[in-house]
Write a protein that holds these residues in place. Structure first.
Motif, PDB file in Angstrom:
ATOM      1  N   SER A   5     -27.195   5.276   9.696  1.00 50.31           N
ATOM      2  CA  SER A   5     -28.035   5.505   8.509  1.00 50.31           C
ATOM      3  C   SER A   5     -28.637   6.898   8.430  1.00 50.31           C
ATOM      4  N   ARG A   6     -28.770   7.549   9.590  1.00 49.97           N
ATOM      5  CA  ARG A   6     -29.457   8.853   9.568  1.00 49.97           C
ATOM      6  C   ARG A   6     -28.810   9.826  10.559  1.00 49.97           C
TER       7      ARG A   6
ATOM      8  N   ILE B 218     -27.057  12.277  13.025  1.00 41.93           N
ATOM      9  CA  ILE B 218     -25.668  12.470  13.467  1.00 41.93           C
ATOM     10  C   ILE B 218     -24.793  11.308  12.980  1.00 41.93           C
TER      11      ILE B 218
ATOM     12  N   VAL C  34     -31.033  -0.317  11.721  1.00 42.55           N
ATOM     13  CA  VAL C  34     -31.958  -1.355  12.194  1.00 42.55           C
ATOM     14  C   VAL C  34     -33.170  -1.494  11.283  1.00 42.55           C
ATOM     15  N   ASN C  35     -33.663  -0.390  10.735  1.00 43.23           N
ATOM     16  CA  ASN C  35     -34.856  -0.431   9.870  1.00 43.23           C
ATOM     17  C   ASN C  35     -34.605   0.130   8.481  1.00 43.23           C
ATOM     18  N   ARG C  36     -33.932   1.282   8.441  1.00 39.91           N
ATOM     19  CA  ARG C  36     -33.904   2.066   7.209  1.00 39.91           C
ATOM     20  C   ARG C  36     -32.729   1.681   6.294  1.00 39.91           C
TER      21      ARG C  36
ATOM     22  N   ASN D 145     -29.978  -4.915  15.374  1.00 41.30           N
ATOM     23  CA  ASN D 145     -30.614  -4.131  16.432  1.00 41.30           C
ATOM     24  C   ASN D 145     -29.692  -4.169  17.650  1.00 41.30           C
ATOM     25  N   VAL D 146     -29.137  -3.025  18.020  1.00 41.44           N
ATOM     26  CA  VAL D 146     -28.159  -3.025  19.115  1.00 41.44           C
ATOM     27  C   VAL D 146     -28.758  -3.494  20.447  1.00 41.44           C
TER      28      VAL D 146
ATOM     29  N   ASN E 243     -23.678   5.219  18.609  1.00 45.30           N
ATOM     30  CA  ASN E 243     -24.516   6.376  18.316  1.00 45.30           C
ATOM     31  C   ASN E 243     -26.005   6.026  18.221  1.00 45.30           C
TER      32      ASN E 243
ATOM     33  N   MET F 150     -22.139   8.374  22.063  1.00 41.21           N
ATOM     34  CA  MET F 150     -23.005   9.531  21.909  1.00 41.21           C
ATOM     35  C   MET F 150     -23.885   9.636  23.162  1.00 41.21           C
TER      36      MET F 150
ATOM     37  N   TYR G 181     -34.367   8.326  29.130  1.00 35.67           N
ATOM     38  CA  TYR G 181     -33.260   8.763  28.253  1.00 35.67           C
ATOM     39  C   TYR G 181     -32.120   9.356  29.086  1.00 35.67           C
TER      40      TYR G 181
ATOM     41  N   LYS H 142     -28.365   7.866  29.154  1.00 39.98           N
ATOM     42  CA  LYS H 142     -27.215   8.684  28.756  1.00 39.98           C
ATOM     43  C   LYS H 142     -26.274   8.933  29.948  1.00 39.98           C
TER      44      LYS H 142
ATOM     45  N   GLY I   9     -26.381  19.053  22.627  1.00 40.70           N
ATOM     46  CA  GLY I   9     -27.662  19.640  23.024  1.00 40.70           C
ATOM     47  C   GLY I   9     -28.656  19.334  21.917  1.00 40.70           C
TER      48      GLY I   9
ATOM     49  N   VAL J 233     -29.834  19.035  18.265  1.00 39.14           N
ATOM     50  CA  VAL J 233     -29.242  18.934  16.927  1.00 39.14           C
ATOM     51  C   VAL J 233     -30.362  18.630  15.929  1.00 39.14           C
TER      52      VAL J 233
ATOM     53  N   THR K 167     -32.124  16.825  13.554  1.00 37.70           N
ATOM     54  CA  THR K 167     -32.202  15.483  12.946  1.00 37.70           C
ATOM     55  C   THR K 167     -33.654  15.012  13.028  1.00 37.70           C
TER      56      THR K 167
ATOM     57  N   THR L 242     -35.301  15.184  16.463  1.00 34.10           N
ATOM     58  CA  THR L 242     -35.779  16.446  17.044  1.00 34.10           C
ATOM     59  C   THR L 242     -36.804  17.152  16.148  1.00 34.10           C
TER      60      THR L 242
END
Ligand code: NAP
Length: 242
Positions: free
Chosen positions: A10-11, A13, A33-35, A59-60, A88, A138, A153, A157, A184, A186, A188, A191
């Protein structure tokens, strides 16, 4: 028919990836999940360009919800399968470990790593059976080298990177490729609270990346041209890798 699923489409990347994969001719399932508003906007944009898309809320991190949503999709599409999966969906809940709330540790692991597990486990079997599939996970610079304030995080990852390499070995003979993309910084929503002016000085390219640049890389990994690339972690970070 072969479909593509992008979690967190939805947003940011994920949205750019949805649009790029739709241009390749895949009907795209945009998970959110929300948007709902943002997911619908991506769908509308794809359709306006002549592509096909649908939204799918789950919700994953919630295995029951994920199994119900994807199981329902499979039941209603007996002739089709999801041949392209881009894992992602993600969030950041940063803190130094000594101040980290337990919930921030578990939430981040659940969304990124357990989310990857739940969704991929459901979809890799049909891919293997049909003898063609593409899985792109991702990851992040944070999972490659570790970043302070991100033990949760980085762990998630890093786990995804290791799982990518292991799963690639399991399904290579079935013509299913599994790769990770490690961006690195991005530009969005994830960030937007960071001090971009300061942080971009640490990037050799002197700027943050764009979601479209990551989407172009994902699209290549999904394409037939990338059939011999599997088990790899492709970094996309403007040179910020040391
Ligand atoms: P973003 O703009 O904040 O978008 C996050 C996306 O994930 C949204 O579509 C959101 O859905 C979805 N999402 C979050 N939690 C979810 C859940 N539990 N179930 C399903 N969907 C969920 O983030 P982004 O920057 O594009 O990040 C995308 C991926 O790239 C993440 O895995 C992130 O860790 C990774 N990454 C980002 C950067 C960066 O600098 N931006 C760098 C390295 C790696 P809603 O819209 O419904 O909330």
């Amino acid at each position: 028919m072969k479909y593509a699923l992008v979690t967190g489409g939805s947003r940011g990347i994920g949205a750019a990836v949805c649009k790029e994969i739709a241009k390749m001719g895949y009907p795209v399932i945009i998970n959110y999940v929300n948007r709902e508003d943002a997911a619908t906007a991506v769908k509308n944009e794809i359709e306006a360009e002549g592509g096909k898309a649908e939204t799918l809320k789950f919700n994953v991190a919630d295995s029951v919800e994920t199994e119900s949503a994807l199981g329902g999709w499979m039941k209603s599409h007996p002739e089709d399968y999801i041949a392209v999966l881009v894992n992602n969906a993600g969030v950041r809940k940063d803190n130094l470990m000594m101040w980290m709330e337990d919930s921030d540790w578990y939430d981040v692991l659940n969304i990124h790593l357990n989310g990857f597990y739940r969704v991929t486990k459901m979809l890799v079997t049909p891919m293997a059976a049909k003898k063609w599939g593409r899985i792109v996970n991702m990851a992040s610079l944070s999972g490659v080298r570790g970043m302070q304030g991100q033990t949760n995080y980085s762990a998630a990852k890093g786990g995804i990177i290791a799982a990518t390499k292991a799963l690639a070995l399991e399904v290579a003979k079935r013509k299913v490729t599994v790769n990770a993309v490690a961006p690195g910084f991005v530009e969005t929503d994830m960030t937007k609270e960071l001090n971009e002016d300061e942080l971009k000085k640490t990037v050799p390219a002197g700027r943050f990346g764009k979601p479209q640049e990551v989407a172009d890389l994902v699209a290549f990994l999904v394409s037939d041209k990338a059939a011999y690339i599997t088990g790899q972690v492709i970094e996309i970070n403007g040179g910020l890798n040391t």
